[in-house]
Scaffold this motif. Structure first.
Motif, PDB file in Angstrom:
ATOM      1  N   PRO A   3     -21.454  33.561  13.395  1.00 48.20           N
ATOM      2  CA  PRO A   3     -19.880  32.868  13.576  1.00 48.20           C
ATOM      3  C   PRO A   3     -19.614  31.571  12.877  1.00 48.20           C
ATOM      4  CG  PRO A   3     -21.070  33.384  15.610  1.00 48.20           C
ATOM      5  CD  PRO A   3     -22.160  33.599  14.518  1.00 48.20           C
ATOM      6  N   LEU A   4     -20.609  30.855  12.372  1.00 50.94           N
ATOM      7  CA  LEU A   4     -20.479  29.407  11.787  1.00 50.94           C
ATOM      8  C   LEU A   4     -20.334  29.764  10.252  1.00 50.94           C
ATOM      9  CD1 LEU A   4     -22.693  26.919  13.629  1.00 50.94           C
ATOM     10  CD2 LEU A   4     -20.337  27.552  13.966  1.00 50.94           C
ATOM     11  N   ILE A   5     -20.485  30.877   9.578  1.00 54.35           N
ATOM     12  CA  ILE A   5     -20.465  30.967   8.197  1.00 54.35           C
ATOM     13  C   ILE A   5     -18.997  31.468   7.841  1.00 54.35           C
ATOM     14  CG2 ILE A   5     -21.375  32.588   6.401  1.00 54.35           C
ATOM     15  CD1 ILE A   5     -23.350  30.731   7.661  1.00 54.35           C
ATOM     16  N   PRO A   6     -18.345  30.730   6.777  1.00 51.88           N
ATOM     17  CA  PRO A   6     -17.157  31.338   6.400  1.00 51.88           C
ATOM     18  C   PRO A   6     -16.933  32.553   6.114  1.00 51.88           C
ATOM     19  CG  PRO A   6     -17.741  29.264   5.460  1.00 51.88           C
ATOM     20  CD  PRO A   6     -18.936  29.586   6.012  1.00 51.88           C
ATOM     21  N   GLY A   7     -15.839  33.156   6.610  1.00 47.02           N
ATOM     22  CA  GLY A   7     -15.598  34.621   6.390  1.00 47.02           C
ATOM     23  C   GLY A   7     -15.949  35.252   7.575  1.00 47.02           C
ATOM     24  N   TYR A   8     -16.546  34.789   8.546  1.00 47.61           N
ATOM     25  CA  TYR A   8     -17.020  35.537   9.825  1.00 47.61           C
ATOM     26  C   TYR A   8     -15.732  36.048  10.510  1.00 47.61           C
ATOM     27  CZ  TYR A   8     -18.080  36.116  14.972  1.00 47.61           C
ATOM     28  OH  TYR A   8     -18.131  36.605  15.736  1.00 47.61           O
ATOM     29  N   SER A   9     -15.760  37.241  10.990  1.00 49.15           N
ATOM     30  CA  SER A   9     -14.523  37.675  11.741  1.00 49.15           C
ATOM     31  C   SER A   9     -15.109  38.797  12.972  1.00 49.15           C
ATOM     32  CB  SER A   9     -13.780  38.476  10.768  1.00 49.15           C
ATOM     33  OG  SER A   9     -12.754  39.281  11.544  1.00 49.15           O
ATOM     34  N   GLU A  10     -14.373  38.515  13.978  1.00 49.15           N
ATOM     35  CA  GLU A  10     -14.921  39.675  15.009  1.00 49.15           C
ATOM     36  C   GLU A  10     -14.212  40.679  14.912  1.00 49.15           C
ATOM     37  OE1 GLU A  10     -14.172  37.731  18.939  1.00 49.15           O
ATOM     38  OE2 GLU A  10     -15.532  35.957  18.668  1.00 49.15           O
ATOM     39  N   SER A  11     -13.491  41.117  13.877  1.00 50.96           N
ATOM     40  CA  SER A  11     -12.612  42.261  13.922  1.00 50.96           C
ATOM     41  C   SER A  11     -12.671  42.921  12.621  1.00 50.96           C
ATOM     42  CB  SER A  11     -10.856  41.889  14.225  1.00 50.96           C
ATOM     43  OG  SER A  11     -10.374  40.807  13.371  1.00 50.96           O
ATOM     44  N   VAL A  12     -13.713  42.971  12.166  1.00 52.69           N
ATOM     45  CA  VAL A  12     -13.807  43.664  10.762  1.00 52.69           C
ATOM     46  C   VAL A  12     -13.775  45.316  11.060  1.00 52.69           C
ATOM     47  CG1 VAL A  12     -15.502  44.183   8.431  1.00 52.69           C
ATOM     48  CG2 VAL A  12     -15.147  42.080   9.729  1.00 52.69           C
ATOM     49  N   PRO A  13     -12.926  45.911  10.295  1.00 59.46           N
ATOM     50  CA  PRO A  13     -12.856  47.555  10.538  1.00 59.46           C
ATOM     51  C   PRO A  13     -14.324  48.105  10.472  1.00 59.46           C
ATOM     52  CG  PRO A  13     -10.974  46.909   9.494  1.00 59.46           C
ATOM     53  CD  PRO A  13     -11.825  45.670   9.585  1.00 59.46           C
ATOM     54  N   GLY A  14     -14.609  48.907  11.408  1.00 62.52           N
ATOM     55  CA  GLY A  14     -15.984  49.648  11.305  1.00 62.52           C
ATOM     56  C   GLY A  14     -17.080  48.792  12.285  1.00 62.52           C
ATOM     57  N   ASN A  15     -16.874  47.480  12.768  1.00 64.79           N
ATOM     58  CA  ASN A  15     -17.745  46.965  13.480  1.00 64.79           C
ATOM     59  C   ASN A  15     -18.120  47.596  14.795  1.00 64.79           C
ATOM     60  OD1 ASN A  15     -15.549  45.877  14.944  1.00 64.79           O
ATOM     61  ND2 ASN A  15     -16.181  43.798  14.835  1.00 64.79           N
ATOM     62  N   GLU A  16     -17.256  48.556  15.152  1.00 62.11           N
ATOM     63  CA  GLU A  16     -17.504  49.244  16.528  1.00 62.11           C
ATOM     64  C   GLU A  16     -18.806  49.785  16.541  1.00 62.11           C
ATOM     65  OE1 GLU A  16     -15.447  52.183  13.829  1.00 62.11           O
ATOM     66  OE2 GLU A  16     -15.005  50.050  14.560  1.00 62.11           O
ATOM     67  N   VAL A  17     -19.476  50.014  15.503  1.00 61.94           N
ATOM     68  CA  VAL A  17     -20.717  50.545  15.495  1.00 61.94           C
ATOM     69  C   VAL A  17     -21.749  49.441  15.969  1.00 61.94           C
ATOM     70  CG1 VAL A  17     -20.727  52.180  13.653  1.00 61.94           C
ATOM     71  CG2 VAL A  17     -21.349  49.840  13.023  1.00 61.94           C
ATOM     72  N   LEU A  18     -21.388  48.236  16.293  1.00 62.24           N
ATOM     73  CA  LEU A  18     -22.231  47.407  16.941  1.00 62.24           C
ATOM     74  C   LEU A  18     -22.020  47.202  18.453  1.00 62.24           C
ATOM     75  CD1 LEU A  18     -22.213  44.487  14.356  1.00 62.24           C
ATOM     76  CD2 LEU A  18     -23.596  46.444  14.540  1.00 62.24           C
ATOM     77  N   GLN A  19     -20.948  47.980  18.956  1.00 65.29           N
ATOM     78  CA  GLN A  19     -20.708  47.875  20.317  1.00 65.29           C
ATOM     79  C   GLN A  19     -21.751  49.014  21.066  1.00 65.29           C
ATOM     80  OE1 GLN A  19     -16.722  48.819  20.940  1.00 65.29           O
ATOM     81  NE2 GLN A  19     -16.053  47.032  19.556  1.00 65.29           N
ATOM     82  N   TYR A  20     -22.172  48.534  22.181  1.00 63.40           N
ATOM     83  CA  TYR A  20     -23.138  49.455  23.118  1.00 63.40           C
ATOM     84  C   TYR A  20     -22.391  50.624  23.674  1.00 63.40           C
ATOM     85  CZ  TYR A  20     -26.277  50.946  26.717  1.00 63.40           C
ATOM     86  OH  TYR A  20     -27.192  51.677  27.694  1.00 63.40           O
ATOM     87  N   ASN A  21     -22.890  51.899  23.197  1.00 65.12           N
ATOM     88  CA  ASN A  21     -21.828  53.109  23.786  1.00 65.12           C
ATOM     89  C   ASN A  21     -22.866  54.154  23.687  1.00 65.12           C
ATOM     90  OD1 ASN A  21     -20.176  55.302  23.974  1.00 65.12           O
ATOM     91  ND2 ASN A  21     -18.766  54.407  22.587  1.00 65.12           N
ATOM     92  N   PRO A  22     -23.822  54.156  24.595  1.00 68.20           N
ATOM     93  CA  PRO A  22     -24.932  55.308  24.478  1.00 68.20           C
ATOM     94  C   PRO A  22     -24.314  56.430  24.619  1.00 68.20           C
ATOM     95  CG  PRO A  22     -24.455  54.311  26.760  1.00 68.20           C
ATOM     96  CD  PRO A  22     -23.856  53.330  25.760  1.00 68.20           C
ATOM     97  N   ASP A  23     -23.157  57.039  25.053  1.00 68.23           N
ATOM     98  CA  ASP A  23     -22.484  58.572  25.130  1.00 68.23           C
ATOM     99  C   ASP A  23     -22.286  58.497  23.586  1.00 68.23           C
ATOM    100  OD1 ASP A  23     -22.856  58.629  27.684  1.00 68.23           O
ATOM    101  OD2 ASP A  23     -20.958  57.834  28.226  1.00 68.23           O
TER     102      ASP A  23
END
Length: 191
Positions: free
Chosen positions: A108-128
């Motif tokens: 989060p402290l690195i310039p360019g960090y974003s919580e909403s980069v398209p595709g980052n849903e692969v980092l969300q826990y989703n066992p199903d």
């Protein structure tokens, strides 16, 4: 610290240093011993800092490993592995909640960090979904576009960001940690 400047103390055991901060014999430290991770934020004998740092933890896949290469099958398998990881639970169990789940390839402290980069849903826990996965300023945009490619290929799986953690004695004012996790001595004073 004293009237002539700053004294630096070297400890071989972070628990001893932490005890000295609690007793007021050491002004600050930029780490927290494992034994105090679950209590340092509520310890009324110290000032606690626990905020996102600049370190990102991940693991990688060998791109030449069968079924995990940079083809559609490998991408789907890497995404499935990533979504099967409960980062929040790991952080709670391993570091008593003192890290931050990854949502980006950078901290989060690195310039360019974003919580909403398209595709980052692969980092969300989703066992199903992990079991059935089949979903296929200008510098900042380029950076995020590069991360979109990383999220598609997933050569590494971001896990969490190591938070900056530290404590200071109660009689120290202006205690903060820099983005590097080091005490900002210029702003610290002692009563």
């Amino acid at each position: 610290m004293n009237a002539l400047g700053v004294w630096f103390m070297v400890y071989t055991d972070p628990q001893s240093a932490y005890a000295d901060v609690e007793a007021g014999n050491l002004d600050s430290m930029n780490t927290v011993p494992t034994s105090a991770l679950s209590t340092f934020e509520s310890d009324d004998q110290v000032q606690a800092v626990n905020e996102p740092g600049n370190v990102s933890q991940s693991f990688t896949f060998a791109a030449n490993q069968k079924h995990f290469s940079l083809d559609d099958e490998g991408r789907l398998r890497r995404a499935a592995v990533s979504m099967a990881i409960d980062r929040e639970q790991i952080i709670d169990k391993v570091s008593n909640g003192t890290n931050t789940p990854a949502v980006d390839f950078t901290a989060p402290l690195i310039p360019g960090y974003s919580e909403s980069v398209p595709g980052n849903e692969v980092l969300q826990y989703n066992p199903d979904k992990a079991n059935t996965e089949s979903s296929d300023d200008a510098a900042k945009q380029d950076y995020q576009q590069a991360q979109e490619i990383l999220f598609k290929d997933l050569p590494a799986v971001p896990l969490w960001y190591a938070n900056n953690k530290g404590v200071a004695a109660k009689n120290v004012k202006g205690f903060t940690l820099t983005w590097q996790g080091i005490e900002d001595y210029r702003n610290m004073t002692k009563e």
